[in-house]
Design a protein around this motif. Structure first.
Motif, PDB file in Angstrom:
ATOM      1  N   GLY A 231      16.525-121.221  81.440  1.00  0.00           N
ATOM      2  CA  GLY A 231      15.578-120.841  81.234  1.00  0.00           C
ATOM      3  C   GLY A 231      15.393-119.866  82.350  1.00  0.00           C
ATOM      4  O   GLY A 231      15.380-120.175  83.860  1.00  0.00           O
ATOM      5  N   GLU A 232      14.119-119.431  82.053  1.00  0.00           N
ATOM      6  CA  GLU A 232      13.764-118.487  83.388  1.00  0.00           C
ATOM      7  C   GLU A 232      13.387-119.231  84.610  1.00  0.00           C
ATOM      8  O   GLU A 232      12.343-119.566  84.921  1.00  0.00           O
ATOM      9  N   GLY A 233      13.652-119.595  86.100  1.00  0.00           N
ATOM     10  CA  GLY A 233      12.687-119.954  86.911  1.00  0.00           C
ATOM     11  C   GLY A 233      13.919-121.588  87.047  1.00  0.00           C
ATOM     12  O   GLY A 233      13.241-122.601  88.537  1.00  0.00           O
ATOM     13  N   VAL A 234      14.017-122.235  86.293  1.00  0.00           N
ATOM     14  CA  VAL A 234      14.813-122.981  86.613  1.00  0.00           C
ATOM     15  C   VAL A 234      16.268-123.391  87.040  1.00  0.00           C
ATOM     16  O   VAL A 234      16.776-122.649  86.852  1.00  0.00           O
ATOM     17  N   VAL A 235      16.195-123.983  88.208  1.00  0.00           N
ATOM     18  CA  VAL A 235      17.062-124.028  89.095  1.00  0.00           C
ATOM     19  C   VAL A 235      17.233-125.773  89.547  1.00  0.00           C
ATOM     20  O   VAL A 235      16.340-126.420  89.379  1.00  0.00           O
ATOM     21  N   ILE A 236      19.040-125.768  89.270  1.00  0.00           N
ATOM     22  CA  ILE A 236      19.222-127.062  89.147  1.00  0.00           C
ATOM     23  C   ILE A 236      19.939-127.308  90.265  1.00  0.00           C
ATOM     24  O   ILE A 236      20.672-126.510  91.366  1.00  0.00           O
ATOM     25  N   GLU A 237      19.566-128.095  91.135  1.00  0.00           N
ATOM     26  CA  GLU A 237      20.237-128.836  92.513  1.00  0.00           C
ATOM     27  C   GLU A 237      21.010-129.367  92.832  1.00  0.00           C
ATOM     28  O   GLU A 237      21.545-130.431  91.877  1.00  0.00           O
ATOM     29  N   THR A 238      21.124-130.106  93.838  1.00  0.00           N
ATOM     30  CA  THR A 238      21.946-130.756  93.839  1.00  0.00           C
ATOM     31  C   THR A 238      22.233-132.523  93.145  1.00  0.00           C
ATOM     32  O   THR A 238      20.909-132.256  92.750  1.00  0.00           O
ATOM     33  N   GLU A 239      23.341-132.761  92.521  1.00  0.00           N
ATOM     34  CA  GLU A 239      23.272-133.391  91.696  1.00  0.00           C
ATOM     35  C   GLU A 239      23.034-134.923  93.034  1.00  0.00           C
ATOM     36  O   GLU A 239      23.831-135.483  94.546  1.00  0.00           O
ATOM     37  N   ALA A 240      22.393-136.082  92.262  1.00  0.00           N
ATOM     38  CA  ALA A 240      21.949-137.881  92.978  1.00  0.00           C
ATOM     39  C   ALA A 240      23.490-138.274  93.284  1.00  0.00           C
ATOM     40  O   ALA A 240      23.358-138.664  92.055  1.00  0.00           O
ATOM     41  N   LEU A 241      23.661-139.206  94.481  1.00  0.00           N
ATOM     42  CA  LEU A 241      24.662-140.146  94.395  1.00  0.00           C
ATOM     43  C   LEU A 241      24.312-141.329  94.395  1.00  0.00           C
ATOM     44  O   LEU A 241      23.218-142.104  95.359  1.00  0.00           O
ATOM     45  N   THR A 242      24.435-142.183  92.677  1.00  0.00           N
ATOM     46  CA  THR A 242      23.094-143.434  92.671  1.00  0.00           C
ATOM     47  C   THR A 242      24.447-144.588  92.981  1.00  0.00           C
ATOM     48  O   THR A 242      25.739-144.300  92.607  1.00  0.00           O
ATOM     49  N   MET A 243      24.124-145.562  92.464  1.00  0.00           N
ATOM     50  CA  MET A 243      24.720-146.986  92.861  1.00  0.00           C
ATOM     51  C   MET A 243      25.710-146.638  91.573  1.00  0.00           C
ATOM     52  O   MET A 243      26.706-147.186  92.051  1.00  0.00           O
ATOM     53  N   GLY A 244      25.337-146.599  90.599  1.00  0.00           N
ATOM     54  CA  GLY A 244      25.518-146.411  88.844  1.00  0.00           C
ATOM     55  C   GLY A 244      25.702-145.353  88.327  1.00  0.00           C
ATOM     56  O   GLY A 244      24.789-144.651  88.691  1.00  0.00           O
ATOM     57  N   LEU A 245      25.598-145.889  87.093  1.00  0.00           N
ATOM     58  CA  LEU A 245      25.638-144.808  86.432  1.00  0.00           C
ATOM     59  C   LEU A 245      26.341-143.313  86.735  1.00  0.00           C
ATOM     60  O   LEU A 245      25.695-142.580  85.988  1.00  0.00           O
ATOM     61  N   ARG A 246      27.338-144.416  86.637  1.00  0.00           N
ATOM     62  CA  ARG A 246      28.202-142.138  87.265  1.00  0.00           C
ATOM     63  C   ARG A 246      28.810-141.812  86.109  1.00  0.00           C
ATOM     64  O   ARG A 246      29.226-140.336  86.797  1.00  0.00           O
ATOM     65  N   GLY A 247      28.796-142.668  84.714  1.00  0.00           N
ATOM     66  CA  GLY A 247      28.906-141.477  83.654  1.00  0.00           C
ATOM     67  C   GLY A 247      27.348-141.227  83.775  1.00  0.00           C
ATOM     68  O   GLY A 247      28.047-139.671  82.421  1.00  0.00           O
ATOM     69  N   MET A 248      26.695-140.793  84.230  1.00  0.00           N
ATOM     70  CA  MET A 248      25.520-140.094  83.576  1.00  0.00           C
ATOM     71  C   MET A 248      25.107-139.017  84.952  1.00  0.00           C
ATOM     72  O   MET A 248      24.308-139.842  85.842  1.00  0.00           O
TER      73      MET A 248
END
Length: 360
Positions: A32-49
């Motif tokens: 949608g208009e105005g929705v900006v996807i920024e950087t991916e969070a580097l998490t310790m686990g849940l690497r498939g999400m």
């Protein structure tokens, strides 16, 4: 994250007439208009999400994007969280079973100085304790599943307790499975490091263990009857309910707080920076404020109530097996019941000793 097509957004809304603020829920398309996807969070686990930071820049949500009614956002969030808690519990029970499989399979073959690793009493005690806790969580999950399917009202504190018990058991099982396998368990090509990483986030997700635990304790003190009625009616355990009720008042009296008013006595509702005069006399169990002592009581009682629910679920399932003539199922549950009885007794002793302790 970036893979989703819709973002569930909870935002503050205001009544156009009164100006009163509330929380509402919205479904926002990620393209949608105005929705900006920024950087991916580097998490310790849940690497498939994939998890990303999302920024809304003058994004307009259409009326059909409103979920429910204006101001119903917190109710929607709580419903979604409780579903998530049930899912986390179910996943944790299954993953705990897999950790136990890995422990037993390895310990059956591994020879150490004392002989076969599976014959070592320390390893056997780990396996026995984890198995009992897993069975208890499984019995409570089955009971909740049956009740929800039948439309029976389930106090959310029972869901809190199941989530806490299941994910904490998974965390302990992942840790002890890795300890059992030693260096092999620590290898990244083994599944245990992934389980350990993912299990850690479950103790935070959908409400941290400590927060949910204190919520159970607060309900026990302030509005415990629905929880007690669930235990009496659905789990058939009036005796455990009575033990919990008998433990609450002495503890609160020891800490200088009142159960009748549902929180603190009026004279003790001082701000957090002011030490009540009773504290110097040891009236609040050594804590620096009556609110701190009450929070500690909530934590202690929440742990005890969780143990009671798990034991009640096991005993209820065992009684069902007896009624149905399932002797093998009855025999399978008895060791777990004995283990949970010991755990509940220890929790109850902690509460009773805290309530009976003499003021220094």
């Amino acid at each position: 994250g970036a893979w989703a097509s819709l973002l569930t957004l909870f935002a503050q809304t205001r009544d156009p007439v009164s100006g009163a603020a509330s929380i509402s829920a919205f479904a926002v398309p990620l393209d949608g208009e105005g929705v900006v996807i920024e950087t991916e969070a580097l998490t310790m686990g849940l690497r498939g999400m994939v998890q990303n930071h999302v920024r809304l820049h003058y994004s307009v949500v259409q009326p059909h994007g409103l979920l429910g009614q204006v101001g119903q956002g917190m109710a929607i969030a709580q419903q979604a969280l409780n579903v998530g808690r049930l899912m986390l519990a179910a996943k944790s029970i299954g993953a705990t079973g897999h950790c136990l499989q890995l422990m037993i399979r390895y310990a059956q073959q591994r020879q150490v100085a004392t002989g076969r690793l599976l014959d070592n009493p320390v390893i056997r005690s780990w396996i026995g304790d984890l198995s009992a806790r897993m069975q208890a969580a499984q019995c409570l999950a089955w009971q909740l599943g049956r009740d929800i399917d039948l439309g029976v009202a389930v106090p959310q504190e029972v869901i809190f307790a199941l989530k806490n018990a299941a994910v904490d058991t998974l965390w302990d099982s992942a840790d002890l499975a890795l300890q059992t396998l030693g260096g092999r368990g620590y290898m990244e090509n083994n599944i245990l490091p992934q389980i350990l990483r993912d299990a850690r986030t479950m103790r935070i997700s959908e409400g941290p263990t400590e927060t949910l635990n204190m919520a159970i304790g607060a309900t026990l003190v302030n509005a415990g009857e629905p929880l007690f009625e669930f235990m009496r009616g659905q789990l058939g355990t009036a005796a455990l309910v009575q033990q919990l009720q008998d433990a609450v008042e002495p503890l609160l009296l020891r800490l200088g707080v009142s159960q009748d008013e549902g929180s603190l006595p009026d004279g003790n509702k001082a701000d957090g920076n002011k030490v009540d005069s009773n504290v110097a006399d040891g009236q609040h169990g050594g804590f620096d404020s009556p609110q701190a002592s009450l929070n500690w009581a909530y934590a202690l009682l929440g742990q005890t109530a969780t143990s009671a629910l798990l034991l009640a679920a096991l005993e209820h399932e065992c009684a069902q097996a007896v009624r149905l003539g399932l002797s093998e199922e009855h025999a399978r549950l008895l060791p777990a019941i004995r283990c949970l009885q010991a755990q509940f007794a220890a929790r109850l002793r902690d509460v009773q000793q805290a309530g009976a302790a003499e003021v220094a």
